[in-house]
Design an enzyme around this catalytic site. Structure first.
Site, PDB file in Angstrom:
ATOM      1  N   ASP A  11       0.853  -1.179   0.000  1.00 17.53           N
ATOM      2  CA  ASP A  11       0.000   0.000   0.000  1.00 17.53           C
ATOM      3  C   ASP A  11       0.900   1.244   0.000  1.00 17.53           C
ATOM      4  O   ASP A  11       1.718   1.418   0.905  1.00 17.53           O
ATOM      5  CB  ASP A  11      -0.866  -0.062   1.266  1.00 17.53           C
ATOM      6  CG  ASP A  11      -1.879   1.066   1.300  1.00 17.53           C
ATOM      7  OD1 ASP A  11      -1.673   2.072   0.588  1.00 17.53           O
ATOM      8  OD2 ASP A  11      -2.865   0.934   2.046  1.00 17.53           O
TER       9      ASP A  11
ATOM     10  N   ASP B 152       1.196   7.517 -10.070  1.00 19.27           N
ATOM     11  CA  ASP B 152       0.557   7.088 -11.318  1.00 19.27           C
ATOM     12  C   ASP B 152      -0.615   6.192 -10.938  1.00 19.27           C
ATOM     13  O   ASP B 152      -0.529   4.966 -11.015  1.00 19.27           O
ATOM     14  CB  ASP B 152       1.596   6.336 -12.159  1.00 19.27           C
ATOM     15  CG  ASP B 152       1.012   5.819 -13.465  1.00 19.27           C
ATOM     16  OD1 ASP B 152      -0.104   6.221 -13.827  1.00 19.27           O
ATOM     17  OD2 ASP B 152       1.689   4.993 -14.115  1.00 19.27           O
TER      18      ASP B 152
ATOM     19  N   THR C   8      -5.095   5.451 -10.190  1.00 19.18           N
ATOM     20  CA  THR C   8      -6.440   5.556 -10.750  1.00 19.18           C
ATOM     21  C   THR C   8      -7.035   6.908 -10.337  1.00 19.18           C
ATOM     22  O   THR C   8      -6.393   7.691  -9.645  1.00 19.18           O
ATOM     23  CB  THR C   8      -7.332   4.437 -10.170  1.00 19.18           C
ATOM     24  OG1 THR C   8      -7.271   4.524  -8.735  1.00 19.18           O
ATOM     25  CG2 THR C   8      -6.843   3.064 -10.594  1.00 19.18           C
TER      26      THR C   8
END
Ligand code: AG3
Length: 275
Positions: free
Chosen positions: A135, A153, A155
Site C-alpha cells: 500500500d 501514477d 487511478t
C-alpha cells in the site's frame, strides 16, 4: 463484437468498439479487464475506467516521466506509486542512471499486464526496477529514504486510489523528497464538474505543502474530455526545461519535446480560475 462503454459523467459516455474481451478478473482491490479494440488496440480498464490503451498510452507516460526528468536532469532515485502497467517505469528507464522503487498495491495488475500488455510491462524485466507490492500510503509513512522524484501514477480518486489524494500522503511524499526533488501526480481533467472538483481539491492540498506547486496538461483521447492534467510540485526546482536535447532526440519520443514541456504549463483561463 460489442462495445465497451465508460461513463464520463451521468450524461456523457465514451464507447469503443471491441474485437474481443480478452481477460476479466475481480481482485481483492478492483476489477481488471483487458479488451482488444479496433481503434485503440489492446486496453486495460480498472473498475470500468480506461487506464491505458496501446495507441495513446505514450502521451500520458511520456508526459508523466520526461517532464520532471528534464526539469532536473540530476534525478537518480525515483519512487513510483501505482503504475502497475509499467509505462511510467519504461519511460524513466531510458535515462541510464535512474533507479526506480515501485510500489503497486495490486500484484494482479502487474501479472496481467506482463501477460497482456508487454508494450509497457516489459519494463519490469529491467534490474534497475525494484518492484514492491504494498500500500503506497503505508510505504511513504514508513520509508526513511530520500527520493529525487516521486510519481503518483494512480487511478482516479475512487476505489483503491482514493487515499493517494489525502493530505497525510502528500505530507509524507514531501518528507521523502530531496531539496531539489520533484513530486508529480495524475491530476484529472479540468473540464467536467466532477473531475474539475478533484483537480481543485488536489491542487489546494499540494499548494500549502510546496513552495512550487503548479499544473501542466496533455491531450489524451481516451481519458474524460481528452484534456488531462498533471501536478508538478517541488521545494526548489522550478519546472523549466534543463534537459539534454541530444539525449532526448535519441529517445525518438512521440509526444514530449522541449517546446511541449514549456507550453504544457500554459493553462487556459477557465482552468486557472477553476483551481
Ligand atoms: N492513470 C490515470 C488514469 C485516469 C483515467 N481515468 C478515467 N479513465 N476515468 C493511468 C495509469 C496509466 N499508467
Amino acid at each position: 463484437m460489442g462495445w465497451f462503454t465508460e461513463y464520463w459523467t451521468d450524461y456523457v459516455k465514451l464507447s469503443v468498439r471491441i474485437k474481443k474481451h480478452v481477460f476479466s478478473k475481480e481482485t481483492k482491490y478492483q476489477k481488471i479487464d483487458i479488451y482488444d479494440s479496433y481503434e485503440f488496440g489492446r486496453f486495460m480498464a480498472l473498475d470500468g475506467y480506461i487506464m491505458l490503451t496501446e495507441r495513446d498510452e505514450f502521451i500520458y507516460h511520456e508526459m508523466i516521466a520526461h517532464l520532471p526528468m528534464n526539469a532536473n536532469p540530476a534525478i537518480r532515485k525515483v519512487l513510483v506509486i501505482g503504475g502497475g502497467d509499467g509505462g511510467t517505469v519504461r519511460e524513466l528507464l531510458r535515462y541510464p542512471d535512474v533507479v526506480v522503487d515501485m510500489v503497486e498495491i495490486d500484484e494482479e495488475v502487474v501479472r496481467v499486464c506482463r501477460e497482456y500488455l508487454p508494450l509497457t510491462a516489459h519494463a519490469f524485466d529491467n534490474p534497475r526496477v525494484h518492484l514492491m507490492f504494498a500500500d503506497g500510503i503505508e510505504y511513504v509513512e514508513k520509508a526513511e529514504k530520500t527520493y529525487d522524484l516521486i510519481i503518483v501514477d494512480s487511478t482516479d480518486p475512487s476505489g483503491p486510489g482514493l487515499s493517494l489524494y489525502k493530505n497525510e500522503f502528500y505530507k509524507n511524499c514531501q518528507r521523502l523528497l530531496s531539496d531539489e526533488g520533484i513530486f508529480i501526480n495524475q491530476h484529472e481533467s479540468p473540464y467536467f464538474d466532477d473531475t474539475r472538483a478533484s483537480m481543485r481539491d488536489i491542487h489546494r492540498k499540494l499548494k500549502p505543502l510546496f513552495p512550487i506547486a503548479t499544473i501542466y496538461q496533455a491531450f489524451i483521447p481516451t481519458y474524460p474530455s481528452g484534456h488531462w492534467l498533471f501536478g508538478y510540485a517541488s521545494k526548489k526546482t522550478h519546472p523549466e526545461f534543463r534537459g539534454d536535447e541530444k539525449l532526448l532526440a535519441s529517445f525518438k519520443l512521440k509526444y514530449y519535446n522541449k517546446e511541449v514541456h514549456q507550453a504544457a504549463f500554459a493553462l487556459p483561463n477557465y482552468v486557472r480560475e477553476g483551481l
